[in-house]
Design a protein around this motif. Structure first.
Motif, short mmCIF file in Angstrom:
data_model
loop_
_atom_site.label_atom_id
_atom_site.label_comp_id
_atom_site.label_asym_id
_atom_site.label_seq_id
_atom_site.Cartn_x
_atom_site.Cartn_y
_atom_site.Cartn_z
N GLN A 12 0.82 -1.21 0.00
CA GLN A 12 0.00 0.00 0.00
C GLN A 12 0.85 1.26 0.00
OE1 GLN A 12 -3.16 0.55 -0.33
NE2 GLN A 12 -4.15 -1.43 -0.01
N GLN A 42 0.32 -4.26 -8.46
CA GLN A 42 -0.78 -4.83 -7.68
C GLN A 42 -0.36 -4.97 -6.22
OE1 GLN A 42 -3.74 -5.27 -8.95
NE2 GLN A 42 -3.16 -4.95 -11.11
N ASN A 46 -4.58 -6.68 -1.45
CA ASN A 46 -5.83 -6.14 -2.00
C ASN A 46 -6.71 -7.32 -2.42
OD1 ASN A 46 -7.91 -4.97 -3.42
ND2 ASN A 46 -6.61 -3.82 -4.82
N GLN A 48 -9.41 -7.46 -3.88
CA GLN A 48 -10.17 -7.29 -5.11
C GLN A 48 -9.40 -7.76 -6.35
OE1 GLN A 48 -13.34 -6.35 -4.66
NE2 GLN A 48 -12.72 -6.32 -2.50
#
Length: 299
Positions: A12, A42, A46, A48
């Protein structure tokens, strides 16, 4: 399967880790994009992300994994269950996350900095640890760690000031203790870089005056002298033995009595010092092609 969609795994926030460093991730991103591949950053945790949509998942800079180690292990299990092509391989990442891997390497003849293991929930016994290490100053750090997190340099004279803190830390996770090596302050720490088992380049990292941490974000400096032949030979043997099928490997060590003694084998998210050696990006890319073609041949 062609190598089109590539995920460069990061975290992040890189935070202070990029201080005084060029953006190696961006440099690699541009290079791979210029080769005609679809590249995207990426974030590893995460939820998603559809990891099955990528032809290759390259672990580059998940520099917070040691703060979320159980979640990281769970993510690796997920990638493995999905059958994703991960570089470096999932089993290698899992093995390399905990510095207890030193034991396996030492059992196979690799010279390791002397280590005392401090188990989670145990009580730190200064006399026992200093006695086992046999020096007046030690380094205490977590078994799962990076970026010098909770790394303490402690002299025998001042250990009383640290004992309560170490005992508190030991309630959270296991640690290890090693001798404080003056050679790191006076000579520096070597990093040898390998791509698909082949030597690419080396750097010598030195700490700033008054510090023992060689990382660039703590003010350390990076130099590129020619490494001694015998130390390069040792590093190459280590990479060949313990980093099979790895896109990248970094062997960190210090010179003691003319020999390379291993400080760490970095197979998860090492900085690769790609800007220090001409042709390193191309060597990295050729290793990527070789490994993915090799995987295809086995499918």
């Amino acid at each position: 399967m062609s190598l089109q969609q590539i995920a460069l795994v990061t975290c992040q926030s890189l935070g202070d880790y990029t201080t005084n460093a060029d953006s190696e991730d961006e440099r690699l991103y541009r290079f791979l994009a210029e080769k005609g591949h679809e590249i995207s950053f990426q974030v590893w945790d995460n939820e998603q992300v559809d990891w099955t949509s990528f032809d290759a998942i390259i672990i580059k800079s998940p520099w917070d994994y040691f703060d979320k180690i159980q979640a990281f292990y769970t993510w690796l299990d997920k990638l493995e269950a999905l059958g994703c092509r991960v570089l470096n391989p999932v089993q290698t990442l899992r093995w390399n996350a905990d510095k207890v891997y030193f034991k396996a390497m030492q059992a196979q003849g690799v010279k390791i900095v002397p280590t005392v293991w401090l188990e989670q929930g145990s009580t730190f016994n200064p006399e026992s640890v200093f006695g086992a290490i046999g020096q007046e100053k030690i380094i205490v750090k977590p078994r799962v760690s990076g970026a010098a997190k909770n790394t303490l340099a402690i002299s025998r004279a001042e250990v009383g000031d640290y004992t309560a803190r170490i005992n508190a830390l030991l309630q959270e996770e296991p640690f290890l203790a090693q001798p404080f090596l003056e050679e790191i302050k006076t000579q520096g720490e070597w990093s040898f870089l390998f791509f698909n088992g082949r030597y690419s380049h080396a750097v010598l990292k030195t700490a700033r005056a008054g510090d023992f941490r060689v990382q660039h974000f703590f003010g350390g400096s990076v130099h590129t002298p020619k490494p001694p032949a015998n130390m390069l030979e040792t590093a190459t043997t280590i990479a060949e033995q313990f980093a099979q099928d790895c896109l990248y490997a970094r062997v960190d060590g210090v010179e003691l009595n003319g020999e390379l003694v291993l400080m760490e084998l970095e197979l998860i998210e090492p900085f690769l010092f790609l800007s220090t050696s001409e042709g390193s990006l191309e060597r990295y890319y050729q290793a990527l092609l070789e490994l993915t073609e090799h995987t295809n041949a086995r499918v």
